[in-house]
Design an enzyme around this catalytic site. Structure first.
Site, PDB file in Angstrom:
ATOM      1  N   ASP A   1      39.032  19.611 -17.103  1.00 40.23           N
ATOM      2  CA  ASP A   1      39.249  19.835 -18.532  1.00 40.23           C
ATOM      3  C   ASP A   1      37.938  20.063 -19.267  1.00 40.23           C
ATOM      4  O   ASP A   1      37.785  21.024 -20.027  1.00 40.23           O
ATOM      5  CB  ASP A   1      40.003  18.638 -19.133  1.00 40.23           C
ATOM      6  CG  ASP A   1      41.321  18.399 -18.411  1.00 40.23           C
ATOM      7  OD1 ASP A   1      41.752  19.307 -17.673  1.00 40.23           O
ATOM      8  OD2 ASP A   1      41.909  17.324 -18.572  1.00 40.23           O
TER       9      ASP A   1
ATOM     10  N   HIS B   1      45.978  18.148 -10.032  1.00 41.14           N
ATOM     11  CA  HIS B   1      45.576  16.900  -9.369  1.00 41.14           C
ATOM     12  C   HIS B   1      44.706  17.178  -8.144  1.00 41.14           C
ATOM     13  O   HIS B   1      44.821  16.501  -7.126  1.00 41.14           O
ATOM     14  CB  HIS B   1      46.806  16.073  -8.968  1.00 41.14           C
ATOM     15  CG  HIS B   1      47.391  15.301 -10.125  1.00 41.14           C
ATOM     16  ND1 HIS B   1      47.233  13.957 -10.280  1.00 41.14           N
ATOM     17  CD2 HIS B   1      48.124  15.717 -11.183  1.00 41.14           C
ATOM     18  CE1 HIS B   1      47.852  13.559 -11.380  1.00 41.14           C
ATOM     19  NE2 HIS B   1      48.404  14.611 -11.958  1.00 41.14           N
ATOM     20  N   THR B   2      43.875  18.205  -8.237  1.00 43.46           N
ATOM     21  CA  THR B   2      42.946  18.503  -7.140  1.00 43.46           C
ATOM     22  C   THR B   2      41.501  18.237  -7.552  1.00 43.46           C
ATOM     23  O   THR B   2      40.656  17.990  -6.701  1.00 43.46           O
ATOM     24  CB  THR B   2      43.042  19.989  -6.720  1.00 43.46           C
ATOM     25  OG1 THR B   2      42.989  20.797  -7.905  1.00 43.46           O
ATOM     26  CG2 THR B   2      44.336  20.275  -5.987  1.00 43.46           C
ATOM     27  N   ASP B   3      41.227  18.305  -8.872  1.00 43.21           N
ATOM     28  CA  ASP B   3      39.822  18.267  -9.324  1.00 43.21           C
ATOM     29  C   ASP B   3      39.115  16.983  -8.921  1.00 43.21           C
ATOM     30  O   ASP B   3      37.965  17.005  -8.477  1.00 43.21           O
ATOM     31  CB  ASP B   3      39.705  18.535 -10.837  1.00 43.21           C
ATOM     32  CG  ASP B   3      40.493  17.585 -11.724  1.00 43.21           C
ATOM     33  OD1 ASP B   3      41.282  16.758 -11.193  1.00 43.21           O
ATOM     34  OD2 ASP B   3      40.336  17.655 -12.960  1.00 43.21           O
TER      35      ASP B   3
ATOM     36  N   GLY C   1      49.902  17.607 -22.121  1.00 44.35           N
ATOM     37  CA  GLY C   1      49.259  18.131 -20.911  1.00 44.35           C
ATOM     38  C   GLY C   1      48.355  19.315 -21.219  1.00 44.35           C
ATOM     39  O   GLY C   1      48.041  20.113 -20.338  1.00 44.35           O
TER      40      GLY C   1
ATOM     41  N   SER D   1      45.341  18.921 -22.705  1.00 39.83           N
ATOM     42  CA  SER D   1      43.984  18.393 -22.736  1.00 39.83           C
ATOM     43  C   SER D   1      43.445  18.049 -24.120  1.00 39.83           C
ATOM     44  O   SER D   1      42.259  18.223 -24.394  1.00 39.83           O
ATOM     45  CB  SER D   1      43.035  19.378 -22.056  1.00 39.83           C
ATOM     46  OG  SER D   1      41.984  18.663 -21.512  1.00 39.83           O
TER      47      SER D   1
END
Ligand code: GLA
Length: 444
Positions: A178, A34-36, A127, A129
């Protein structure tokens, strides 16, 4: 494998021309969760599990989608400049996202269609992708219909950045991790990815450990039920960024441009992580902050804040813990950078420790873990993993585990017995596998 897919294509689309085959791998994220979407780095690797497609162009603009898995019903739409999404969770949305994204970014002269048959050994909702792999596969299908070649006509990173934006069509506010690793990943290596502009650094994988993926079996369909949950973190991070910007502007006495949290580190401000953490504490009160207080800090009306920043996030009377989200960003930024150095130095113990810290932060600061994911990571550590954490969007799905090569067998047996057997009460084959990388997406 490809011969069978081609044969099945001819059965599904009698009369269509000779198809061309493409593949798009899944990915597992080692660290950087949850940083991208904030422009902060991530460290994933490709998987051997992939989506495979056979595709033949059509001149009439119709896009016909078939899937070898009967759970995905046949779908069809007509390529145009006004594509609108089908119901959330419907798999044609991923093809529409790719087609609309390419139409928008490349403005091709025509609007051809294509027939596409897809098959996959990549679990969905885990999770790993599967969604972005499908978007990338559909983009390759459409580029083929447009007679454009990946790399020659459309560079990999350009396509990745384009598709990250394009995937917002399905309603999730994800970042670019992703699509970047799926398109620019390499066999035998992990990728340290930075954003805005997109950059990919190839990083070695540990040679004394295996990366083992365990599916918690709780599904996290981020385009379906988990969508609002997933979007809450990007929305609150962007709101946190607005609060940090307001504080900086107040302190500097002029408007300071900060578009996303990553700009604090990478922009002209060039803050250290410590400085960013200190700014967050000055800008955002500790604990849950009610909407009215957030609005006051921003000098705006609560309704304006809700419509501009929160959108589908439900109004919570007690407020939102924005500082916790910002704490995660600063900590995870530091962990990704340190994890990259640990991989370069072959220090698996350090990497494992960072993965454990990342899981704790995902659980405590972001609230994206579940009782299953917590139990699975605890069991993994008891079973000999050096590091264990949830991977991907969270709210279910899989964990990624760093396991010393000589302990993998014992690890698998212990997790099978304690988590899948005793905790879930499941019998039969446990959904655990050792991750192997594969080259980035492209022609078969
Ligand atoms: C999903 C999104 C990614 C990323 C991860 C969490 O996979 O598609 O962009 O935000 O969740 O790290």
């Amino acid at each position: 494998m490809w011969g069978e897919l081609t044969e099945a294509f001819h059965k599904a689309f009698p009369g269509a021309g000779a198809p061309k085959c493409f593949r798009a791998p899944g990915r597992v994220n080692l660290i950087g969760e949850h940083t991208d979407y904030n422009g902060l780095p991530v460290l994933p690797m490709t998987l051997a599990q992939e989506i495979r497609i056979a595709v033949a162009p059509r001149r009439d603009g119709r896009v016909l989608l078939r899937n070898a898995d009967a759970a995905f019903a046949p779908m069809e739409f007509v390529n145009s400049d006004t594509l609108s999404p089908s119901a959330p969770g419907s798999w044609d949305n991923y093809a529409k996202a790719a087609v609309a994204g390419i139409n928008h970014a490349l403005a091709p002269a025509g609007r051809p269609g294509f027939c596409m048959l897809a098959e996959s050994d990549l679990p969905s909702g885990a999770g790993l992708s599967s969604s972005s792999a499908l978007v990338v596969a559909c983009a390759l299908a459409y580029l083929h219909a447009l007679e454009l070649e990946l790399e020659q006509d459309v560079p990999r990173l350009k396509l990745a950045a384009m598709l990250a934006e394009a995937e917002h069509f399905v309603g999730t506010r994800g970042g670019g991790m992703d699509q970047a690793v799926i398109l620019a990943g390499a066999a035998g290596r992990a990728c340290k990815i930075d954003f805005f502009p997109l950059r990919v650094e190839s990083v070695p994988l540990p040679d004394d450990c295996e990366v083992v993926v365990c599916d918690s079996t709780a599904k996290a369909e981020k385009s379906g039920a988990a969508r609002a949950l997933y979007n809450m973190n990007p929305r609150l991070c962007h709101l946190g960024c607005a609060l940090a910007r307001a504080k900086l502007s107040e302190e500097f006495g002029e408007d300071v441009q900060v578009e996303r949290l990553g700009d604090l580190w990478y922009g002209p401000l060039c803050l250290t992580t410590r400085e960013a953490e200190s700014l967050f504490k000055r800008a955002v009160p500790e604990g849950p902050v009610p909407l009215a207080e957030i609005a006051e800090l921003l000098g705006q009306k609560p309704e304006k804040v809700a419509s501009q920043w929160l959108e589908e996030v439900p109004i919570v009377k007690g407020g939102y813990d924005i500082l916790a989200r910002l704490r995660h960003q600063a900590g995870e930024y530091r962990r990704v950078e340190t994890a990259r150095d640990a991989l370069m130095a072959g220090d698996s113990t350090a990497l494992g420790r960072l993965m454990n810290e990342s899981h704790a932060s995902c659980r405590d600061n972001l609230g994206i873990s579940t009782p299953e994911l917590d139990r699975l990571t605890e069991t993994a550590l008891e079973a000999g993993a050096l590091g264990a954490r949830l991977t991907g969007a969270g709210f279910g799905g899989a964990t990624v585990n760093l396991v010393p090569a000589d302990r993998v067998e014992r690890f698998v047996a212990t997790v099978e017995r304690r988590y899948y057997g005793e905790y879930l009460g499941r019998v039969g084959n446990a959904p655990i596998f050792t991750a192997h990388t594969s080259p980035g997406a492209g022609p078969a």
